[in-house]
Write a protein that holds these residues in place. Sequence first.
Motif, PDB file in Angstrom:
ATOM      1  N   GLY A  27       0.041  -9.690   3.925  1.00 30.42           N
ATOM      2  CA  GLY A  27      -0.574  -8.371   3.730  1.00 30.42           C
ATOM      3  C   GLY A  27      -1.452  -7.976   4.916  1.00 30.42           C
ATOM      4  O   GLY A  27      -1.841  -8.812   5.734  1.00 30.42           O
ATOM      5  N   SER A  50       7.824  -6.194   8.853  1.00 31.63           N
ATOM      6  CA  SER A  50       6.754  -6.827   8.100  1.00 31.63           C
ATOM      7  C   SER A  50       7.238  -7.224   6.713  1.00 31.63           C
ATOM      8  O   SER A  50       7.813  -6.408   5.988  1.00 31.63           O
ATOM      9  N   LYS A 100       7.107 -11.363 -10.870  1.00 30.58           N
ATOM     10  CA  LYS A 100       5.870 -10.674 -11.251  1.00 30.58           C
ATOM     11  C   LYS A 100       6.062 -10.092 -12.648  1.00 30.58           C
ATOM     12  O   LYS A 100       7.174 -10.016 -13.149  1.00 30.58           O
ATOM     13  N   ALA A 137       5.114  -0.233  -5.336  1.00 26.11           N
ATOM     14  CA  ALA A 137       4.432   1.062  -5.267  1.00 26.11           C
ATOM     15  C   ALA A 137       3.124   0.975  -4.504  1.00 26.11           C
ATOM     16  O   ALA A 137       2.764   1.902  -3.774  1.00 26.11           O
ATOM     17  N   ARG A 138       2.401  -0.131  -4.672  1.00 25.49           N
ATOM     18  CA  ARG A 138       1.093  -0.212  -4.005  1.00 25.49           C
ATOM     19  C   ARG A 138       1.272  -0.121  -2.496  1.00 25.49           C
ATOM     20  O   ARG A 138       0.539   0.580  -1.802  1.00 25.49           O
ATOM     21  N   ASN A 151      -0.209   2.531   0.149  1.00 19.97           N
ATOM     22  CA  ASN A 151      -0.977   2.063   1.330  1.00 19.97           C
ATOM     23  C   ASN A 151      -0.387   2.644   2.612  1.00 19.97           C
ATOM     24  O   ASN A 151      -1.121   3.062   3.515  1.00 19.97           O
TER      25      ASN A 151
HETATM   26  P1  NAP Z   1       3.238  -4.232  -3.895  1.00 18.20           P
HETATM   27  O1  NAP Z   1       2.781  -4.608  -5.262  1.00 18.20           O
HETATM   28  O2  NAP Z   1       3.499  -2.807  -3.634  1.00 18.20           O
HETATM   29  O3  NAP Z   1       2.183  -4.708  -2.791  1.00 18.20           O
HETATM   30  C1  NAP Z   1       1.214  -5.696  -3.041  1.00 18.20           C
HETATM   31  C2  NAP Z   1       0.596  -6.081  -1.713  1.00 18.20           C
HETATM   32  O4  NAP Z   1       1.493  -6.909  -0.975  1.00 18.20           O
HETATM   33  C3  NAP Z   1       0.297  -4.898  -0.807  1.00 18.20           C
HETATM   34  O5  NAP Z   1      -0.932  -4.298  -1.148  1.00 18.20           O
HETATM   35  C4  NAP Z   1       0.304  -5.572   0.549  1.00 18.20           C
HETATM   36  O6  NAP Z   1      -0.907  -6.289   0.766  1.00 18.20           O
HETATM   37  C5  NAP Z   1       1.383  -6.607   0.404  1.00 18.20           C
HETATM   38  N1  NAP Z   1       2.695  -6.147   0.866  1.00 18.20           N
HETATM   39  C6  NAP Z   1       3.697  -5.583   0.149  1.00 18.20           C
HETATM   40  N2  NAP Z   1       4.773  -5.353   0.904  1.00 18.20           N
HETATM   41  C7  NAP Z   1       4.442  -5.764   2.151  1.00 18.20           C
HETATM   42  C8  NAP Z   1       5.144  -5.812   3.393  1.00 18.20           C
HETATM   43  N3  NAP Z   1       6.414  -5.370   3.508  1.00 18.20           N
HETATM   44  N4  NAP Z   1       4.486  -6.305   4.478  1.00 18.20           N
HETATM   45  C9  NAP Z   1       3.204  -6.764   4.379  1.00 18.20           C
HETATM   46  N5  NAP Z   1       2.514  -6.759   3.226  1.00 18.20           N
HETATM   47  C10 NAP Z   1       3.123  -6.282   2.120  1.00 18.20           C
HETATM   48  O7  NAP Z   1       4.498  -5.107  -3.477  1.00 18.20           O
HETATM   49  P2  NAP Z   1       5.415  -6.096  -4.345  1.00 18.20           P
HETATM   50  O8  NAP Z   1       6.043  -5.328  -5.460  1.00 18.20           O
HETATM   51  O9  NAP Z   1       4.605  -7.320  -4.634  1.00 18.20           O
HETATM   52  O10 NAP Z   1       6.537  -6.430  -3.280  1.00 18.20           O
HETATM   53  C11 NAP Z   1       6.250  -7.343  -2.239  1.00 18.20           C
HETATM   54  C12 NAP Z   1       7.442  -7.374  -1.283  1.00 18.20           C
HETATM   55  O11 NAP Z   1       8.629  -7.747  -1.982  1.00 18.20           O
HETATM   56  C13 NAP Z   1       7.724  -6.041  -0.601  1.00 18.20           C
HETATM   57  O12 NAP Z   1       8.057  -6.324   0.732  1.00 18.20           O
HETATM   58  C14 NAP Z   1       8.922  -5.506  -1.357  1.00 18.20           C
HETATM   59  O13 NAP Z   1       9.740  -4.693  -0.541  1.00 18.20           O
HETATM   60  C15 NAP Z   1       9.628  -6.784  -1.771  1.00 18.20           C
HETATM   61  N6  NAP Z   1      10.372  -6.654  -3.032  1.00 18.20           N
HETATM   62  C16 NAP Z   1       9.751  -6.239  -4.157  1.00 18.20           C
HETATM   63  C17 NAP Z   1      10.480  -6.125  -5.324  1.00 18.20           C
HETATM   64  C18 NAP Z   1       9.828  -5.626  -6.590  1.00 18.20           C
HETATM   65  O14 NAP Z   1      10.534  -5.513  -7.603  1.00 18.20           O
HETATM   66  N7  NAP Z   1       8.541  -5.296  -6.589  1.00 18.20           N
HETATM   67  C19 NAP Z   1      11.839  -6.455  -5.339  1.00 18.20           C
HETATM   68  C20 NAP Z   1      12.452  -6.885  -4.159  1.00 18.20           C
HETATM   69  C21 NAP Z   1      11.717  -6.988  -3.011  1.00 18.20           C
HETATM   70  P3  NAP Z   1      -2.130  -5.640   1.604  1.00 18.20           P
HETATM   71  O15 NAP Z   1      -2.725  -4.594   0.735  1.00 18.20           O
HETATM   72  O16 NAP Z   1      -3.027  -6.815   1.863  1.00 18.20           O
HETATM   73  O17 NAP Z   1      -1.551  -5.065   2.868  1.00 18.20           O
END
Ligand code: NAP
Length: 258
Positions: free
Chosen positions: A51, A32, A139, A79-80, A84
Motif C-alpha cells: 500500500g 503496483s 476477504k 473500491a477503497r 484513493n
Molecule cells: P481495497 O480494499 O480497495 O484496498 C485496500 C488497500 O490495499 C488500499 O487502501 C491500498 O492501501 C492497498 N491496495 C489495494 N490495491 C493496491 C494496489 N494495486 N497497489 C498498492 N496498494 C493497493 O483492495 P482489495 O479489495 O483488498 O484488493 C487488493 C488487490 O487485489 C488489488 O490490487 C485488487 O486489484 C486485487 N484484487 C481484488 C479482488 C477483490 O475481489 N477485492 C479480486 C481480485 C484481485 P493504501 O491505502 O495503504 O495505499
Amino acid sequence: MSLNILILGGTTEASALARALKDDVRFAPMLSLAGVTKSPVLPPIPHRIGGFGGIEGLADHLRREKIALMVDATHPFAARMSFNAAGAAALANVPLLAVARAPWLPVAGDQWIMTPGMESAADALGDVPKRVFLTIGQKDLAPFRRARQHHYLLRSVDAPEADHLPPSVTLISARGPFAEADERVLLAGHRIDVIVTKNSGGTATMAKLAAARALSLPVVMVERPARPQGVETVGTADEAMAWLARHHGAYLSARRGV
Ligand code: NAP
C-alpha cells in the motif's frame, strides 16, 4: 522522452496492459500490486508491492516519482483503492483513467439472487443447511462464519487464515481461468446446492455461471460497490493503451509548442 505511468493492478486487465507496454519506448511504466496474494503473477515491466498509505501517501508517491499518467486497473471490488486513486489524482493533478470490465448479466436459464453485499449474501442462503460453493476470495468471510448451518466449499488463490474460516469448510486453492466442464465436475462432485460469487465480470471465472445454469443451480450474485464519480473509464486494456497514446501525443505537441 518517455512518460512515467503508474498502473494500479492485481487484475487480468492490468497484466494485459503491462504486456502491451513492455517494449513501448514512449512510456516508463510501473505496476503496483497490493501484496495480498502470496505468489502473485509478476509482470514483464517494473513493479512495486504494498500500500501507499491512503490518499495522501499515493499523492506523495505520484509527485515523488514524477508520475505523468495513472491507470486504475484494480478489481471492481477494490473500491477503497479506486477512491484513493481518484483522491490522489486530484491532489497531485495527474490524469487518471479507470479500467473497469463490464459486469456479468444474467441470461435465460440463470437463477440469480442479486444482493448488495456479503451480509445479505449470507442471509440469502437461508436457515436450511446447504452445501455452498463460495468464490468470494479470502476477504469478507465473516458473514459466512456466522451462517454456520451451511457447509462451504471455499475456493481462493491462497488459503485464508484458519480463524477466518466458517466451521464446516472444504478448501480449494486455485487461480483461474477455469473451464466449464471442470466447474460442472466440481459442483456435482461436491453436491453443491448454491454458489455465492461477486459480480467480477470478465472471462477468467465466468465458467461457474454456465456450469450453474447447466445444473439448474441458484447463484447468489453480490453486486459491485460504488466507484468514484467523474473518473474517465474504459473496459479493456486496449482502450487504456489508446488513452495513453493520446496523452503521449498531446504531451509531444505541447513540448513542440503546437
Ligand atoms: P481495497 O480494499 O480497495 O484496498 C485496500 C488497500 O490495499 C488500499 O487502501 C491500498 O492501501 C492497498 N491496495 C489495494 N490495491 C493496491 C494496489 N494495486 N497497489 C498498492 N496498494 C493497493 O483492495 P482489495 O479489495 O483488498 O484488493 C487488493 C488487490 O487485489 C488489488 O490490487 C485488487 O486489484 C486485487 N484484487 C481484488 C479482488 C477483490 O475481489 N477485492 C479480486 C481480485 C484481485 P493504501 O491505502 O495503504 O495505499
